[in-house]
Write a protein that holds these residues in place. Sequence first.
Motif, short mmCIF file in Angstrom:
data_model
loop_
_atom_site.label_atom_id
_atom_site.label_comp_id
_atom_site.label_asym_id
_atom_site.label_seq_id
_atom_site.Cartn_x
_atom_site.Cartn_y
_atom_site.Cartn_z
N LEU A 281 0.84 -1.19 0.00
CA LEU A 281 0.00 0.00 0.00
C LEU A 281 0.88 1.24 0.00
O LEU A 281 1.94 1.27 0.64
CB LEU A 281 -0.89 -0.03 1.26
N ASP A 282 0.44 2.27 -0.71
CA ASP A 282 1.07 3.58 -0.57
C ASP A 282 0.03 4.68 -0.60
O ASP A 282 -1.07 4.51 -1.11
CB ASP A 282 2.19 3.82 -1.60
N VAL A 283 0.40 5.82 -0.01
CA VAL A 283 -0.43 7.03 -0.02
C VAL A 283 0.42 8.14 -0.62
O VAL A 283 1.48 8.48 -0.08
CB VAL A 283 -0.90 7.42 1.39
N ALA A 284 -0.03 8.69 -1.74
CA ALA A 284 0.79 9.62 -2.51
C ALA A 284 0.16 11.00 -2.64
O ALA A 284 -1.03 11.19 -2.40
CB ALA A 284 1.04 9.04 -3.92
N GLU A 285 1.01 11.96 -3.04
CA GLU A 285 0.63 13.32 -3.43
C GLU A 285 0.23 14.24 -2.28
O GLU A 285 -0.41 15.26 -2.50
CB GLU A 285 -0.47 13.31 -4.51
N LEU A 286 0.58 13.88 -1.04
CA LEU A 286 0.39 14.85 0.04
C LEU A 286 1.37 16.00 -0.16
O LEU A 286 2.58 15.80 -0.18
CB LEU A 286 0.62 14.20 1.41
N ASN A 287 0.84 17.20 -0.29
CA ASN A 287 1.67 18.39 -0.46
C ASN A 287 1.40 19.34 0.70
O ASN A 287 0.43 20.12 0.68
CB ASN A 287 1.35 19.08 -1.79
N PRO A 288 2.23 19.28 1.76
CA PRO A 288 1.97 20.08 2.96
C PRO A 288 1.94 21.58 2.72
O PRO A 288 1.31 22.32 3.50
CB PRO A 288 3.14 19.70 3.88
N LEU A 289 2.58 22.06 1.66
CA LEU A 289 2.61 23.50 1.39
C LEU A 289 1.21 24.06 1.16
O LEU A 289 0.96 25.25 1.41
CB LEU A 289 3.47 23.80 0.15
N TYR A 290 0.28 23.23 0.70
CA TYR A 290 -1.06 23.69 0.37
C TYR A 290 -2.13 23.11 1.29
O TYR A 290 -3.33 23.32 1.07
CB TYR A 290 -1.38 23.35 -1.09
N ASP A 291 -1.70 22.39 2.32
CA ASP A 291 -2.68 21.79 3.22
C ASP A 291 -3.28 22.87 4.13
O ASP A 291 -2.62 23.85 4.47
CB ASP A 291 -2.03 20.69 4.06
N ILE A 292 -4.53 22.69 4.51
CA ILE A 292 -5.23 23.60 5.41
C ILE A 292 -5.64 22.82 6.65
O ILE A 292 -6.33 21.80 6.55
CB ILE A 292 -6.49 24.20 4.73
N ASP A 293 -5.19 23.28 7.81
CA ASP A 293 -5.52 22.62 9.07
C ASP A 293 -5.16 21.13 9.06
O ASP A 293 -5.82 20.32 9.73
CB ASP A 293 -7.01 22.77 9.39
N GLN A 294 -4.16 20.78 8.27
CA GLN A 294 -3.71 19.38 8.15
C GLN A 294 -4.84 18.46 7.67
O GLN A 294 -4.80 17.25 7.92
CB GLN A 294 -3.17 18.87 9.49
N ARG A 295 -5.80 18.98 6.94
CA ARG A 295 -6.93 18.16 6.50
C ARG A 295 -6.49 16.99 5.65
O ARG A 295 -6.94 15.85 5.84
CB ARG A 295 -7.92 19.01 5.69
N THR A 296 -5.62 17.26 4.69
CA THR A 296 -5.19 16.21 3.77
C THR A 296 -4.35 15.18 4.50
O THR A 296 -4.51 13.97 4.30
CB THR A 296 -4.39 16.82 2.61
N THR A 297 -3.44 15.66 5.34
CA THR A 297 -2.60 14.75 6.12
C THR A 297 -3.45 13.85 7.01
O THR A 297 -3.23 12.64 7.10
CB THR A 297 -1.62 15.55 7.00
N LYS A 298 -4.44 14.47 7.66
CA LYS A 298 -5.29 13.70 8.57
C LYS A 298 -6.18 12.72 7.81
O LYS A 298 -6.47 11.62 8.31
CB LYS A 298 -6.13 14.65 9.42
N LEU A 299 -6.60 13.07 6.59
CA LEU A 299 -7.36 12.13 5.77
C LEU A 299 -6.49 10.92 5.43
O LEU A 299 -6.90 9.77 5.59
CB LEU A 299 -7.85 12.82 4.49
N GLY A 300 -5.27 11.18 4.95
CA GLY A 300 -4.36 10.07 4.64
C GLY A 300 -4.04 9.25 5.87
O GLY A 300 -4.00 8.02 5.82
N ALA A 301 -3.83 9.92 7.01
CA ALA A 301 -3.53 9.21 8.25
C ALA A 301 -4.71 8.36 8.69
O ALA A 301 -4.52 7.25 9.22
CB ALA A 301 -3.16 10.21 9.35
N ASP A 302 -5.92 8.84 8.48
CA ASP A 302 -7.10 8.07 8.84
C ASP A 302 -7.21 6.80 8.00
O ASP A 302 -7.56 5.73 8.52
CB ASP A 302 -8.36 8.92 8.64
N LEU A 303 -6.88 6.88 6.73
CA LEU A 303 -6.90 5.70 5.87
C LEU A 303 -5.85 4.69 6.34
O LEU A 303 -6.10 3.47 6.38
CB LEU A 303 -6.67 6.09 4.41
N ILE A 304 -4.67 5.18 6.69
CA ILE A 304 -3.62 4.31 7.21
C ILE A 304 -4.05 3.69 8.54
O ILE A 304 -3.84 2.50 8.79
CB ILE A 304 -2.30 5.11 7.38
N PHE A 305 -4.66 4.50 9.42
CA PHE A 305 -5.15 4.03 10.71
C PHE A 305 -6.15 2.89 10.53
O PHE A 305 -6.07 1.86 11.21
CB PHE A 305 -5.81 5.21 11.43
#
Length: 319
Positions: free
Chosen positions: A289-313
């Motif tokens: 499994l991989d999770v790709a294309e997280l770009n922290p420069l454009y993230d808002i309130d870590q929404r994208t990071t937390k979405l990816g982390a939730d899928l991993i969780f």
Amino acid sequence: MDSGYRSGDIAQWTGRVDGTDERMRRWHQVIRCVDLHEVHDLKGTVVLLGFCCDEGVRRNQGRIGAKAGPEQFRKVLSGLPVHFSEMVALVDAGDVHCLGADLESAQSKLAELVTLIRKQGGFPLLLGGGHEITYAHFKGLDTDDRSIGIVNIDAHLDIRPLKDGAGNSGTGFYQIAEDLTNSGRTFNYLALGIQDISNTQALLSYAKEKGTKIIKAEDICAANVDAVIAAVHDFAAQVDQIYLTIDLDAFAAPYAPGVSALAFNGIIPDVTFRRVFQSIINLPNLVSLDVAELNPLYDIDQRTTKLGADLIFKFLQQF
């Protein structure tokens, strides 16, 4: 740093401590770090490996910044509560870094390390980085005669021909298809979440010619969810192994603003999508499994990071 590889660093895993009782622990309290150049017994182990690279995104004229994705993922993953089985071990194997513009060497190194993880019995869980991760990840898995089916959750098919003979974040599935065709093997590709607005007619036609199974974003709805899950099961039954790659730009912009190529009207990660996702991660032949294309420069309130982390969780919960 050997050929762009840096081993896991426990200093990246920090967070609050509620206690040491197993019911109070968080990921930073249980993870251990390893160097893949050393020999390990990784049976029953989920192995995190970062791909700090967005050279493929740059070549594909996307928004650069995804090379910082693995570091950002670790910041959020560190504080997650431990809900996975005590029989599951979690390790951080570090990162592969793209040195300068040498994408091809970074991909070769990543493929080598994915192969090492698999040979030592581990389950590779890769953190991107741009979607150029796909070609390298597949090459690392494709080491014997067992067939591999790729499930790609994505707004884009990523099946563009090479540009001036070089790959990028949008060419991974074209490269895989060419390699398999040239060796007389079948290209097994299920693309889930595809949007017409994000793909030319030529790309859609080429994908279909190659036998790609396409489920568009608008078809992932409550009325159609059983049919989508049935399609996933049917696809998985035709191959020996399943490799799941998740491009976070598949999701609607309010949920995933921090990506390399924004999909303003993509998948909504609601209960319907969760059912589809659960059906994929429950597949008995899922091997990577991989999770790709997280770009922290454009993230808002870590929404994208937390979405990816939730899928991993959620994946770890059922591993």
